[in-house]
Scaffold this active site. Structure first.
Site, PDB file in Angstrom:
ATOM      1  N   TYR A 249      12.284  50.418  58.826  1.00  0.00           N
ATOM      2  CA  TYR A 249      11.286  50.703  57.823  1.00  0.00           C
ATOM      3  C   TYR A 249      10.507  52.068  58.170  1.00  0.00           C
ATOM      4  CZ  TYR A 249      11.090  45.570  57.011  1.00  0.00           C
ATOM      5  OH  TYR A 249      11.359  44.160  56.562  1.00  0.00           O
ATOM      6  N   HIS A 257       9.199  49.043  51.886  1.00  0.00           N
ATOM      7  CA  HIS A 257      10.326  48.129  51.803  1.00  0.00           C
ATOM      8  C   HIS A 257      11.273  48.994  52.986  1.00  0.00           C
ATOM      9  CE1 HIS A 257      10.079  45.527  48.469  1.00  0.00           C
ATOM     10  NE2 HIS A 257       9.509  46.345  47.918  1.00  0.00           N
ATOM     11  N   LYS A 289      19.317  49.815  49.585  1.00  0.00           N
ATOM     12  CA  LYS A 289      19.355  50.362  51.032  1.00  0.00           C
ATOM     13  C   LYS A 289      20.545  51.037  51.520  1.00  0.00           C
ATOM     14  CE  LYS A 289      16.756  46.076  52.115  1.00  0.00           C
ATOM     15  NZ  LYS A 289      15.187  46.478  51.860  1.00  0.00           N
TER      16      LYS A 289
END
EC number: 4.6.1.16
Lengths: 314, 124
Positions: A249, A257, A289
């Site tokens: 993070y 997120h 991601k």
């Protein structure tokens, strides 16, 4: 120089039992850990957990290496209390119980003298209507039909301050009867018989036999990668929900997120299957991601990163 | 394979790296015929013991401009490593910011994954 935080080790796991320490670890050292405490009587607890905080072994290693924390063998820190200490502990507990019962009595007597105090205007009006209806029915000779929402009868307060001489082991202190709560503190640090011995380094802890991590190349690689990411300012969490070792993070997980799912590669020439790139890359991209391959070089003690994403074509 | 139109371009490198010939052939054809890449050329990457393919991707609406990309083919059955991936970067001149690994399977499926050096955030 602030006191190092005590990490209480039990069965080779590091726990934090004091809320203030948990706060410091998170806000000053961006180490989050996970809360693992549950309540004894409830089943299926997995959403809202409490103390203690459990640290990943890599987190504990980093904190000790940086002098932020020390390891304490928790079981041996709990000594047997002396008779006098035990007596004063029992007396304190008895006083607490007496106070609770006294407060309950006081509250009970206030409510008995003013029964309407706790009710809302609506409830008072309905109760009045019910009582009038009942009074009319009675005078008309109609059997009393219970209303739907009759208030449950108030429990008649017993006289809780009567003490019963129960069978106590040492027969010196008798517990009062009446209901009260027994408070068990989560942290042992305020107990008089808790005397922790700090192990200020990993080597010392290893010699004492209470800590082994890291022992293998894989564990050293994890420590190295974790430290490198931590030094870059990232917050790390467990990666199992996204198919990796860590979630990385850019700030506190409560606010952000994660951008990355990280895997630890234990050596530059460790075998990697192309299918892993497919799996990591697609899952990462599918969850907004990127996947981070974090390669540890045990000789140079350097971490090298490769970011993997689905190409978007093909 | 010799009668295939792609063969003349690839023949030298197919001969030099026979083990990865299948992946090279499959990816070259996919890029030129299916993905419609232009200005496609093959490169020799001795550090990875194979050939790589360089070309221009068709620009999409979200791209800022034409992009020259390098693709390193590899078969699902191979065993690679992070040092192999980094060697691909260092073998290329100029050093690219990213490379694509094209992973081939026996049913002729080809999947492409973008590899960047360092910690590179995904696009929003």
């Amino acid at each position: 120089m602030t006191q190092p935080i005590l990490l209480r080790v039990s069965n080779f796991k590091a726990y934090v039992w004091d809320v203030d320490d948990i706060n410091i670890l998170r806000s000053h050292h961006h180490i989050c850990g996970i809360l693992t405490g549950t309540l004894p009587h409830l089943s299926s607890q997995n959403i809202f957990l409490g103390l203690p905080l459990q640290l990943m072994p890599e987190e504990a290693v980093l904190l000790v290496e940086n002098g932020i924390a020390v390891l304490v063998d928790d079981p041996s820190a709990h000594h047997t209390p002396s008779p006098s200490v035990l007596k004063s502990w029992k007396e304190a507990r008895l006083n607490d119980v007496r106070q609770q019962i006294a407060l309950t009595e006081e509250k009970g007597s206030i409510e008995a003298s003013n029964p309407d105090r706790a009710m809302s205007e609506n409830a008072k009006r309905k109760r009045k209507e019910r009582e009038e209806r009942r009074a009319r029915a009675k005078s008309d000779g109609v059997p009393c039909i219970p209303a739907e929402h009759s208030p449950s009868p108030r429990p008649t307060p017993e006289n809780p301050s009567q003490t019963t001489v129960g069978e106590t082991p040492d027969n010196t202190i008798a517990m009062p009867s009446g209901s009260y709560t027994v408070n068990i503190p989560a942290s042992s640090s305020k107990l008089e018989w808790y005397a922790p011995r700090s192990h200020i380094s990993l080597t010392i802890a290893r010699e004492a036999g209470i800590w082994l991590y890291p022992s293998t190349l894989q564990e050293r690689a994890r420590c190295g990668v974790f430290r490198d990411l931590w030094e870059k300012g990232y917050y790390m969490g467990g990666g199992i929900k996204f198919g990796g070792e860590y979630l990385v993070y850019p700030g506190d997980p409560l606010r952000y997120h994660s951008h990355f799912v990280a895997s630890v590669i234990e050596a530059p020439d460790a075998a990697l299957r192309p299918m892993e790139i497919v799996a990591h890359g697609r899952l990462g991209t599918g969850t907004k991601k990127a996947h981070l391959l974090c390669e540890w070089n045990d000789e140079t003690q350097v971490v090298s990163y490769l970011s993997v994403e689905w190409a978007g074509f093909g | 394979m010799q009668n295939h139109p792609s063969y003349p371009v690839l023949s030298q490198l197919l001969a030099k790296y026979p083990a990865t010939g299948g992946a090279l052939f499959q990816v070259y054809n996919d890029l030129t015929l299916a993905q419609r890449w232009t200005d496609v050329e093959v490169l020799d990457l001795p550090a990875c013991k194979r050939a790589a393919i360089k070309g221009q991707r068709p620009t999409t609406d979200t791209d800022r401009g034409p992009s020259i990309c390098v693709v390193v083919p590899c078969s699902l059955s191979e065993s690679i490593s992070t040092s192999w991936l980094r060697a691909a970067f260092t073998s290329l001149d100029p050093l690219p910011s990213e490379i694509y690994v094209a992973i081939t399977s026996e049913d002729t499926s080809t999947v492409y994954y973008k590899i960047s050096q360092g910690i590179v955030k995904p696009p929003v």
